[in-house]
Scaffold this active site. Structure first.
Site, PDB file in Angstrom:
ATOM      1  N   LYS A 165     136.178  63.239  60.520  1.00  0.00           N
ATOM      2  CA  LYS A 165     135.540  62.055  59.926  1.00  0.00           C
ATOM      3  C   LYS A 165     135.682  60.842  60.840  1.00  0.00           C
ATOM      4  CE  LYS A 165     138.328  62.238  56.341  1.00  0.00           C
ATOM      5  NZ  LYS A 165     139.145  63.418  56.705  1.00  0.00           N
ATOM      6  N   ARG A 222     139.150  58.791  47.449  1.00  0.00           N
ATOM      7  CA  ARG A 222     139.829  60.082  47.509  1.00  0.00           C
ATOM      8  C   ARG A 222     140.172  60.624  46.133  1.00  0.00           C
ATOM      9  NH1 ARG A 222     141.984  59.242  53.026  1.00  0.00           N
ATOM     10  NH2 ARG A 222     143.038  61.141  53.628  1.00  0.00           N
ATOM     11  N   ARG A 233     146.313  66.786  67.880  1.00  0.00           N
ATOM     12  CA  ARG A 233     145.757  65.420  67.898  1.00  0.00           C
ATOM     13  C   ARG A 233     146.772  64.445  68.496  1.00  0.00           C
ATOM     14  NH1 ARG A 233     143.388  62.708  62.568  1.00  0.00           N
ATOM     15  NH2 ARG A 233     145.408  63.290  61.719  1.00  0.00           N
ATOM     16  N   ARG A 274     150.797  61.491  65.262  1.00  0.00           N
ATOM     17  CA  ARG A 274     151.000  60.877  63.949  1.00  0.00           C
ATOM     18  C   ARG A 274     152.128  61.573  63.214  1.00  0.00           C
ATOM     19  NH1 ARG A 274     145.128  60.146  61.096  1.00  0.00           N
ATOM     20  NH2 ARG A 274     146.314  60.905  59.310  1.00  0.00           N
ATOM     21  N   ARG A 297     148.798  67.711  52.821  1.00  0.00           N
ATOM     22  CA  ARG A 297     147.575  66.892  52.781  1.00  0.00           C
ATOM     23  C   ARG A 297     146.364  67.753  52.405  1.00  0.00           C
ATOM     24  NH1 ARG A 297     147.903  64.788  58.548  1.00  0.00           N
ATOM     25  NH2 ARG A 297     145.824  63.947  58.211  1.00  0.00           N
TER      26      ARG A 297
HETATM   27  P1  AP5 Z   1     139.758  63.233  63.324  1.00  0.00           P
HETATM   28  O1  AP5 Z   1     138.406  62.680  63.613  1.00  0.00           O
HETATM   29  O2  AP5 Z   1     140.946  62.376  63.567  1.00  0.00           O
HETATM   30  O3  AP5 Z   1     139.774  63.844  61.829  1.00  0.00           O
HETATM   31  P2  AP5 Z   1     139.782  63.113  60.418  1.00  0.00           P
HETATM   32  O4  AP5 Z   1     138.901  63.881  59.505  1.00  0.00           O
HETATM   33  O5  AP5 Z   1     139.505  61.651  60.574  1.00  0.00           O
HETATM   34  O6  AP5 Z   1     141.296  63.412  60.024  1.00  0.00           O
HETATM   35  P3  AP5 Z   1     142.471  62.536  59.407  1.00  0.00           P
HETATM   36  O7  AP5 Z   1     143.699  63.375  59.520  1.00  0.00           O
HETATM   37  O8  AP5 Z   1     142.541  61.151  59.993  1.00  0.00           O
HETATM   38  O9  AP5 Z   1     142.005  62.421  57.937  1.00  0.00           O
HETATM   39  P4  AP5 Z   1     142.851  62.210  56.713  1.00  0.00           P
HETATM   40  O10 AP5 Z   1     141.772  61.996  55.722  1.00  0.00           O
HETATM   41  O11 AP5 Z   1     143.843  63.224  56.348  1.00  0.00           O
HETATM   42  O12 AP5 Z   1     143.796  60.965  57.094  1.00  0.00           O
HETATM   43  P5  AP5 Z   1     143.681  59.397  56.860  1.00  0.00           P
HETATM   44  O13 AP5 Z   1     144.067  58.732  58.104  1.00  0.00           O
HETATM   45  O14 AP5 Z   1     142.386  59.033  56.208  1.00  0.00           O
HETATM   46  O15 AP5 Z   1     139.907  64.609  64.136  1.00  0.00           O
HETATM   47  C1  AP5 Z   1     141.107  65.352  64.094  1.00  0.00           C
HETATM   48  C2  AP5 Z   1     141.409  65.930  65.492  1.00  0.00           C
HETATM   49  O16 AP5 Z   1     140.434  66.910  65.840  1.00  0.00           O
HETATM   50  C3  AP5 Z   1     141.353  64.891  66.635  1.00  0.00           C
HETATM   51  O17 AP5 Z   1     142.302  65.245  67.587  1.00  0.00           O
HETATM   52  C4  AP5 Z   1     139.913  65.024  67.202  1.00  0.00           C
HETATM   53  O18 AP5 Z   1     139.854  64.684  68.578  1.00  0.00           O
HETATM   54  C5  AP5 Z   1     139.645  66.512  66.976  1.00  0.00           C
HETATM   55  N1  AP5 Z   1     138.274  66.821  66.604  1.00  0.00           N
HETATM   56  C6  AP5 Z   1     137.461  66.094  65.780  1.00  0.00           C
HETATM   57  N2  AP5 Z   1     136.270  66.736  65.594  1.00  0.00           N
HETATM   58  C7  AP5 Z   1     136.356  67.910  66.312  1.00  0.00           C
HETATM   59  C8  AP5 Z   1     135.445  69.007  66.515  1.00  0.00           C
HETATM   60  N3  AP5 Z   1     134.237  69.031  65.937  1.00  0.00           N
HETATM   61  N4  AP5 Z   1     135.851  70.028  67.316  1.00  0.00           N
HETATM   62  C9  AP5 Z   1     137.091  70.020  67.905  1.00  0.00           C
HETATM   63  N5  AP5 Z   1     137.989  69.004  67.759  1.00  0.00           N
HETATM   64  C10 AP5 Z   1     137.630  67.956  66.962  1.00  0.00           C
HETATM   65  O19 AP5 Z   1     144.808  59.176  55.734  1.00  0.00           O
HETATM   66  C11 AP5 Z   1     146.185  59.281  56.035  1.00  0.00           C
HETATM   67  C12 AP5 Z   1     147.015  58.985  54.780  1.00  0.00           C
HETATM   68  O20 AP5 Z   1     146.757  57.652  54.306  1.00  0.00           O
HETATM   69  C13 AP5 Z   1     146.739  59.874  53.556  1.00  0.00           C
HETATM   70  O21 AP5 Z   1     147.427  61.112  53.621  1.00  0.00           O
HETATM   71  C14 AP5 Z   1     147.222  58.975  52.417  1.00  0.00           C
HETATM   72  O22 AP5 Z   1     148.633  58.974  52.340  1.00  0.00           O
HETATM   73  C15 AP5 Z   1     146.777  57.603  52.876  1.00  0.00           C
HETATM   74  N6  AP5 Z   1     145.425  57.256  52.404  1.00  0.00           N
HETATM   75  C16 AP5 Z   1     144.338  57.001  53.181  1.00  0.00           C
HETATM   76  N7  AP5 Z   1     143.260  56.733  52.428  1.00  0.00           N
HETATM   77  C17 AP5 Z   1     143.675  56.815  51.137  1.00  0.00           C
HETATM   78  C18 AP5 Z   1     143.009  56.665  49.888  1.00  0.00           C
HETATM   79  N8  AP5 Z   1     141.693  56.385  49.804  1.00  0.00           N
HETATM   80  N9  AP5 Z   1     143.748  56.823  48.755  1.00  0.00           N
HETATM   81  C19 AP5 Z   1     145.069  57.102  48.810  1.00  0.00           C
HETATM   82  N10 AP5 Z   1     145.763  57.280  49.961  1.00  0.00           N
HETATM   83  C20 AP5 Z   1     145.055  57.122  51.115  1.00  0.00           C
END
Ligand code: AP5
Length: 210
Positions: free
Chosen positions: A19, A91, A125, A158, A169
């Site tokens: 994403k 979420r 990552r 991270r 997660r």
């Molecule tokens: P990346 O693009 O970083 O993936 P992503 O989907 O953004 O993954 P996240 O882990 O950031 O999502 P998440 O939703 O768990 O975490 P968030 O930060 O929102 O890609 C991942 C890796 O793969 C990278 O190395 C990239 O280079 C590689 N890659 C990407 N696409 C690829 C492809 N097609 N092929 C190969 N490689 C690829 O949330 C973190 C925490 O914050 C949560 O756990 C929670 O505690 C809190 N939080 C955040 N938002 C909320 C909310 N709305 N409500 C409650 N808690 C929240």
């Protein structure tokens, strides 16, 4: 849809589905602001703000931050913006209902990705602690060994990218977040996020502007 039309997008999908990577690419060429709740929370934790101290334990364990806090945060961040990508919000169904009181949403992009790919991607990552740019040691490498291409800062892993926290997660996503796919059924665009970054981007672009 034309490039200059109003775009209020949600990017939805399991952790590691890409994403953030795709939001960054799509926003680069278009007038779209990214509101990435995970990035906002991590920055608050790093800067030890009041918000950061409130949310630290949730984020590090891989559980969700309470809905009221998230809705308050998103209300401030959206603040009359006409075009944006919400990455990582909503979420929960409660968050989605709360968002309806704040703004209308045009499309919801669902990045569908297989669980075995997720664990592999997240364990390799690396992120820049200064400018938040995201890399991958296997699929999206920096030009120089573990240093950010843009600001030359040493890359980090991270805290929530350890295997046990990633599994937690994914479980939270499946139990609490995936019901949103039904909630947003009429606005949903499905993208196969198992493919290479460039192909996923082309599919995304075509689905929105093609
Ligand atoms: P990346 O693009 O970083 O993936 P992503 O989907 O953004 O993954 P996240 O882990 O950031 O999502 P998440 O939703 O768990 O975490 P968030 O930060 O929102 O890609 C991942 C890796 O793969 C990278 O190395 C990239 O280079 C590689 N890659 C990407 N696409 C690829 C492809 N097609 N092929 C190969 N490689 C690829 O949330 C973190 C925490 O914050 C949560 O756990 C929670 O505690 C809190 N939080 C955040 N938002 C909320 C909310 N709305 N409500 C409650 N808690 C929240």
């Amino acid at each position: 849809m034309a490039r200059n039309d109003r775009q209020r997008l949600i990017f939805l999908g399991p952790p590691g589905s890409g994403k953030g990577t795709q939001a960054e690419r799509l926003a680069r060429g278009f007038e779209l602001e990214i509101i990435a709740t995970g990035d906002i929370l991590r920055e608050a934790i790093r800067n030890r703000t009041i918000l950061g101290e409130k949310v630290r334990s949730y984020v590090e364990k891989g559980s969700l931050v309470p809905d009221e806090l998230m809705l308050e945060l998103i209300h401030q961040k959206i603040d009359n913006k006409s075009s944006f990508i919400l990455d990582g919000f909503p979420r929960t169904i409660e968050q989605a209902k709360g968002l309806e009181q704040i703004t209308a949403i045009d499309r919801v992009v669902y990045f569908k990705c297989a669980p075995e790919i997720i664990v592999k991607r997240l364990s390799s990552r690396r992120v820049c602690p200064k400018c938040a740019r995201v890399y991958n040691l296997i699929t999206n490498q920096p030009s120089h060994n573990e240093v950010c291409d843009v600001c030359k800062t040493k890359l980090e892993q991270r805290k929530d990218d350890t295997e046990s926290v990633v599994r937690e997660r994914v479980k939270v996503y499946e139990n609490v977040t995936s019901p949103l796919l039904e909630f947003y059924r009429s606005k949903l665009i499905l993208i196969d996020a198992n493919k290479d970054i460039e192909i996923v981007y082309q599919d995304l672009w075509k689905a929105i502007y093609g």
